[in-house]
Design a protein around this motif. Structure first.
Motif, PDB file in Angstrom:
ATOM      1  N   VAL A  79      21.076 -28.363   6.778  1.00  0.00           N
ATOM      2  CA  VAL A  79      21.296 -26.916   6.631  1.00  0.00           C
ATOM      3  C   VAL A  79      20.068 -26.271   5.991  1.00  0.00           C
ATOM      4  O   VAL A  79      19.615 -25.204   6.417  1.00  0.00           O
ATOM      5  CB  VAL A  79      22.570 -26.632   5.802  1.00  0.00           C
ATOM      6  N   HIS A  80      19.514 -26.923   4.986  1.00  0.00           N
ATOM      7  CA  HIS A  80      18.354 -26.360   4.289  1.00  0.00           C
ATOM      8  C   HIS A  80      17.136 -26.262   5.214  1.00  0.00           C
ATOM      9  O   HIS A  80      16.480 -25.218   5.276  1.00  0.00           O
ATOM     10  CB  HIS A  80      18.023 -27.204   3.058  1.00  0.00           C
ATOM     11  N   ILE A  81      16.847 -27.316   5.925  1.00  0.00           N
ATOM     12  CA  ILE A  81      15.679 -27.321   6.815  1.00  0.00           C
ATOM     13  C   ILE A  81      15.856 -26.322   7.955  1.00  0.00           C
ATOM     14  O   ILE A  81      14.940 -25.549   8.264  1.00  0.00           O
ATOM     15  CB  ILE A  81      15.413 -28.741   7.355  1.00  0.00           C
ATOM     16  N   LEU A  82      17.028 -26.305   8.574  1.00  0.00           N
ATOM     17  CA  LEU A  82      17.255 -25.378   9.691  1.00  0.00           C
ATOM     18  C   LEU A  82      17.244 -23.923   9.236  1.00  0.00           C
ATOM     19  O   LEU A  82      16.626 -23.075   9.881  1.00  0.00           O
ATOM     20  CB  LEU A  82      18.576 -25.701  10.394  1.00  0.00           C
ATOM     21  N   SER A  83      17.931 -23.624   8.135  1.00  0.00           N
ATOM     22  CA  SER A  83      17.978 -22.234   7.682  1.00  0.00           C
ATOM     23  C   SER A  83      16.597 -21.750   7.248  1.00  0.00           C
ATOM     24  O   SER A  83      16.218 -20.606   7.523  1.00  0.00           O
ATOM     25  CB  SER A  83      18.996 -22.053   6.553  1.00  0.00           C
ATOM     26  N   THR A  84      15.822 -22.608   6.601  1.00  0.00           N
ATOM     27  CA  THR A  84      14.475 -22.220   6.184  1.00  0.00           C
ATOM     28  C   THR A  84      13.564 -22.027   7.395  1.00  0.00           C
ATOM     29  O   THR A  84      12.785 -21.064   7.451  1.00  0.00           O
ATOM     30  CB  THR A  84      13.878 -23.258   5.221  1.00  0.00           C
ATOM     31  N   SER A  85      13.672 -22.905   8.383  1.00  0.00           N
ATOM     32  CA  SER A  85      12.860 -22.760   9.604  1.00  0.00           C
ATOM     33  C   SER A  85      13.217 -21.480  10.347  1.00  0.00           C
ATOM     34  O   SER A  85      12.320 -20.731  10.780  1.00  0.00           O
ATOM     35  CB  SER A  85      13.075 -23.965  10.521  1.00  0.00           C
ATOM     36  N   LEU A  86      14.505 -21.219  10.497  1.00  0.00           N
ATOM     37  CA  LEU A  86      14.927 -19.991  11.170  1.00  0.00           C
ATOM     38  C   LEU A  86      14.530 -18.749  10.373  1.00  0.00           C
ATOM     39  O   LEU A  86      14.171 -17.724  10.951  1.00  0.00           O
ATOM     40  CB  LEU A  86      16.446 -20.005  11.400  1.00  0.00           C
ATOM     41  N   LEU A  87      14.590 -18.855   9.051  1.00  0.00           N
ATOM     42  CA  LEU A  87      14.179 -17.731   8.209  1.00  0.00           C
ATOM     43  C   LEU A  87      12.698 -17.416   8.414  1.00  0.00           C
ATOM     44  O   LEU A  87      12.320 -16.249   8.552  1.00  0.00           O
ATOM     45  CB  LEU A  87      14.460 -18.038   6.736  1.00  0.00           C
ATOM     46  N   LEU A  88      11.861 -18.443   8.443  1.00  0.00           N
ATOM     47  CA  LEU A  88      10.431 -18.223   8.685  1.00  0.00           C
ATOM     48  C   LEU A  88      10.207 -17.568  10.046  1.00  0.00           C
ATOM     49  O   LEU A  88       9.414 -16.635  10.170  1.00  0.00           O
ATOM     50  CB  LEU A  88       9.660 -19.532   8.597  1.00  0.00           C
ATOM     51  N   GLY A  89      10.898 -18.053  11.059  1.00  0.00           N
ATOM     52  CA  GLY A  89      10.768 -17.465  12.394  1.00  0.00           C
ATOM     53  C   GLY A  89      11.249 -16.029  12.448  1.00  0.00           C
ATOM     54  O   GLY A  89      10.601 -15.162  13.068  1.00  0.00           O
ATOM     55  N   THR A  90      12.346 -15.744  11.778  1.00  0.00           N
ATOM     56  CA  THR A  90      12.893 -14.394  11.764  1.00  0.00           C
ATOM     57  C   THR A  90      11.990 -13.443  10.988  1.00  0.00           C
ATOM     58  O   THR A  90      11.840 -12.283  11.355  1.00  0.00           O
ATOM     59  CB  THR A  90      14.313 -14.399  11.156  1.00  0.00           C
TER      60      THR A  90
END
Length: 148
Positions: A26-37
């Motif tokens: 959850v941490h890795i995916l949410s952080t990656s998506l946050l950077l992309g967003t």
């Protein structure tokens, strides 16, 4: 054997607790998506603004909460000693708290509207680098502690 490194093997051999694994994913995916967003409004001319405005706070909350959880699960004091553990926790909590504040409308109230996407992206990138440093700091000191 092929399945020796599989997730099923890890869970059945109790090498990784399910909650720790899920917290990290959850941490890795949410952080990656946050950077992309955060990067989308800076990199592209047409971005669905309502979607990104709603998504950024949600992803920041997921990243911060999973980061807090992962930090608590690590039991860092037992691994590196009290002094290094305090420094590590302070850095981790500062990163997560700053990330949360940067993703809220508070940033919109403080920074001129045209600069908010660039500032938000800059904060997300810098905090990701610091977060990565925190992880390596913990791992390096854990390895050093095991040698002693």
């Amino acid at each position: 054997h092929f399945f020796d490194n599989s997730i099923v093997f890890l869970f059945t051999r109790k090498m990784v607790r399910a909650d720790v694994f899920i917290g990290r994913v959850v941490h890795i995916l949410s952080t990656s998506l946050l950077l992309g967003t955060c990067a989308a409004p800076v990199l592209y001319t047409t971005v669905p603004v309502p979607a990104s405005k709603a998504l950024i706070p949600v992803l920041a909350v997921l990243s911060a909460l999973s980061g807090y959880y992962n930090a608590g699960v690590m039991r860092i004091r037992d691994r590196v000693g009290t002094a290094k553990a305090k420094a590590w926790r302070l850095a981790v909590y500062a990163v997560k708290s700053t990330l949360f504040l940067a993703a809220t409308p508070l940033l919109d109230a403080v920074i001129p509207a045209r600069r908010v996407p660039v500032v938000r992206l800059g904060v997300a990138v810098v905090l990701s680098v610091i977060g990565t440093w925190c992880r390596f700091y913990r791992e390096d000191n854990t390895i050093e502690q095991k040698r002693q």
